[in-house]
Design an enzyme around this catalytic site. Structure first.
Site, PDB file in Angstrom:
ATOM      1  N   GLY A  80       0.785  -1.206   0.247  1.00 57.81           N
ATOM      2  CA  GLY A  80       0.129   0.039   0.072  1.00 57.81           C
ATOM      3  C   GLY A  80       0.805   1.546   0.041  1.00 57.81           C
ATOM      4  O   GLY A  80       2.097   1.310   0.811  1.00 57.81           O
ATOM      5  N   ARG A 103       1.281  -5.181  -5.388  1.00 53.38           N
ATOM      6  CA  ARG A 103       1.314  -6.287  -4.574  1.00 53.38           C
ATOM      7  C   ARG A 103       1.536  -7.454  -5.270  1.00 53.38           C
ATOM      8  O   ARG A 103       0.902  -7.543  -6.317  1.00 53.38           O
ATOM      9  CB  ARG A 103       0.314  -6.505  -3.737  1.00 53.38           C
ATOM     10  CG  ARG A 103      -0.155  -5.523  -2.672  1.00 53.38           C
ATOM     11  CD  ARG A 103      -1.248  -5.641  -1.699  1.00 53.38           C
ATOM     12  NE  ARG A 103      -2.013  -4.483  -1.096  1.00 53.38           N
ATOM     13  CZ  ARG A 103      -1.428  -4.021  -0.210  1.00 53.38           C
ATOM     14  NH1 ARG A 103      -0.450  -4.313   0.605  1.00 53.38           N
ATOM     15  NH2 ARG A 103      -2.132  -2.998   0.454  1.00 53.38           N
ATOM     16  N   ASP A 154       5.388  -4.681   6.136  1.00 58.77           N
ATOM     17  CA  ASP A 154       6.202  -5.942   6.892  1.00 58.77           C
ATOM     18  C   ASP A 154       6.152  -7.049   5.756  1.00 58.77           C
ATOM     19  O   ASP A 154       6.995  -7.984   5.624  1.00 58.77           O
ATOM     20  CB  ASP A 154       5.783  -6.574   8.168  1.00 58.77           C
ATOM     21  CG  ASP A 154       4.185  -6.783   8.082  1.00 58.77           C
ATOM     22  OD1 ASP A 154       3.433  -6.383   6.907  1.00 58.77           O
ATOM     23  OD2 ASP A 154       3.625  -7.657   8.938  1.00 58.77           O
ATOM     24  N   ASP A 169      -0.496   2.109   8.605  1.00 60.64           N
ATOM     25  CA  ASP A 169      -0.871   1.064   9.687  1.00 60.64           C
ATOM     26  C   ASP A 169      -0.056   1.396  10.857  1.00 60.64           C
ATOM     27  O   ASP A 169      -0.576   1.146  11.967  1.00 60.64           O
ATOM     28  CB  ASP A 169      -0.833  -0.045   9.176  1.00 60.64           C
ATOM     29  CG  ASP A 169      -1.962  -0.574   8.187  1.00 60.64           C
ATOM     30  OD1 ASP A 169      -2.753   0.360   7.962  1.00 60.64           O
ATOM     31  OD2 ASP A 169      -2.308  -1.620   7.943  1.00 60.64           O
TER      32      ASP A 169
END
Ligand code: F6P
Length: 320
Positions: free
Chosen positions: A11, A72, A103, A127
């Site tokens: 993201g 992604r 991560d 996040d």
């Protein structure tokens, strides 16, 4: 090290452009050639590689998104995909790679490092779910975005004596809900780290109404459930009038905050310095306002910490 590469993955976050700029300028200052890899690991496998130029990064650091685009990639997760990526890096003579992402992206970085490429990870995710660093690039902007929306929603909720539920991002992590909730004076914060039965949450809202507090604002992290389901539950069990809003991508876009731009610049610089020292396999981060580096393997295995004290503070603020 003469030639390094940089990519953004997962993201996007506000501040990625500021970080690319920092990597580029620090690298050039150290007589390195800096190549950009487009569309993250997906683009790396497909060989979408080109030199970064001054024009590319000029007048972009204040913009959200990423000039290198992002993606992604499922293919990269396979052994074959990682090997393809390695071959592209070798073909371009890229000796060191900087990965800006969350991560999942760091796990990819670790896989490449194990195949012999010097890789440095820079934490970029709204996040703030990476335990080895106090902050990730983009988090501060996201919580400011959310905070500003809270006040707009509160205005209209007040006009109707309604409860407003605001669903924010954070797949496994309640930090956006927590920090935006505290800064936006939320009456209730629902996060995965502090699970609260919806019955208790509904009782709090009903009790607020009984004591004359007709408008409450609830922040719910997506990892704790959807605003729609929560609103339905409260409607079914109380006489509270409740409306939900899913903020969605609005919280991930827009101009990065000053904090995110400075953090991005500092982390980008440290990443290039590590490569220039011949070091790979590290993640850079910020701890107690100091830029730190920890082995990637450790960075992906440190559990994220939740600020329980801040959560409890908000509960007290919301009591009266
Ligand atoms: O990882 C960051 C994040 O913003 C999460 O909070 C959210 O669940 C997810 O990305 C959304 O991702 P996508 O862009 O694939 O919809």
């Amino acid at each position: 090290m003469k030639r390094i590469g940089v990519l953004t993955s997962g993201g996007d976050t506000p501040g990625m452009n500021a970080c690319i700029r920092s990597v580029f300028k620090t690298g050039v200052d150290m007589d390195m050639q800096v190549m950009g890899i487009y569309h993250g690991y997906k683009g790396l496998i497909e060989g979408r590689v080109d030199y970064i130029t001054h024009e590319m990064v000029e007048n972009k650091m204040h913009k959200g998104g990423t000039v290198l685009r992002t993606a992604r990639s499922e293919e990269f997760k396979s052994e074959e995909g990682t090997k393809k990526a390695l071959n592209v890096l070798k073909a371009y003579g890229i000796e060191g790679l900087i990965v800006i992402g969350g991560d999942g992206s760091f796990r990819g970085a670790e896989a490449l490092f194990k195949l012999g490429i010097k890789v440095i990870g820079i934490p970029g995710t709204i996040d703030n779910d990476m335990g080895y660093t106090d902050f990730t690039i983009g988090f501060d902007t996201a919580i400011n975005n959310v905070m500003n929306e809270i006040y707009k929603i509160r205005d209209t909720m007040r006009a109707h004596d309604r409860v407003g539920v605001i669903e924010v991002m954070g797949r496994r992590c309640g930090d956006i809900a927590l920090w935006a909730g505290v800064s936006g004076a939320a009456d209730l914060i629902l996060v995965p780290e502090r699970p609260m039965p919806w019955e208790d949450a509904a009782n709090i809202l009903a009790a607020n109404k009984l004591r004359g507090k007709l408008t409450s604002i609830v922040l719910i992290a997506e990892g704790a459930g959807s605003s729609e389901a929560f609103c339905e539950y409260v409607r079914a069990h109380t006489d509270v009038e409740i409306k939900g809003t899913v903020l969605g991508y609005i919280q991930r876009g827009g101009n990065p905050s000053a904090f995110d731009r400075v953090l991005a610049a500092r982390l980008g610089q440290r990443a290039v310095e590590l490569l220039s020292d011949g070091k790979g396999g590290y993640a850079v981060g910020i701890k107690n306002n100091k830029i730190v580096s920890v082995p990637l393997e450790q960075a992906v295995n440190v559990n994220d910490t939740f600020d329980d004290k801040l959560y409890d503070l908000n509960s007290v603020m919301a009591k009266f």
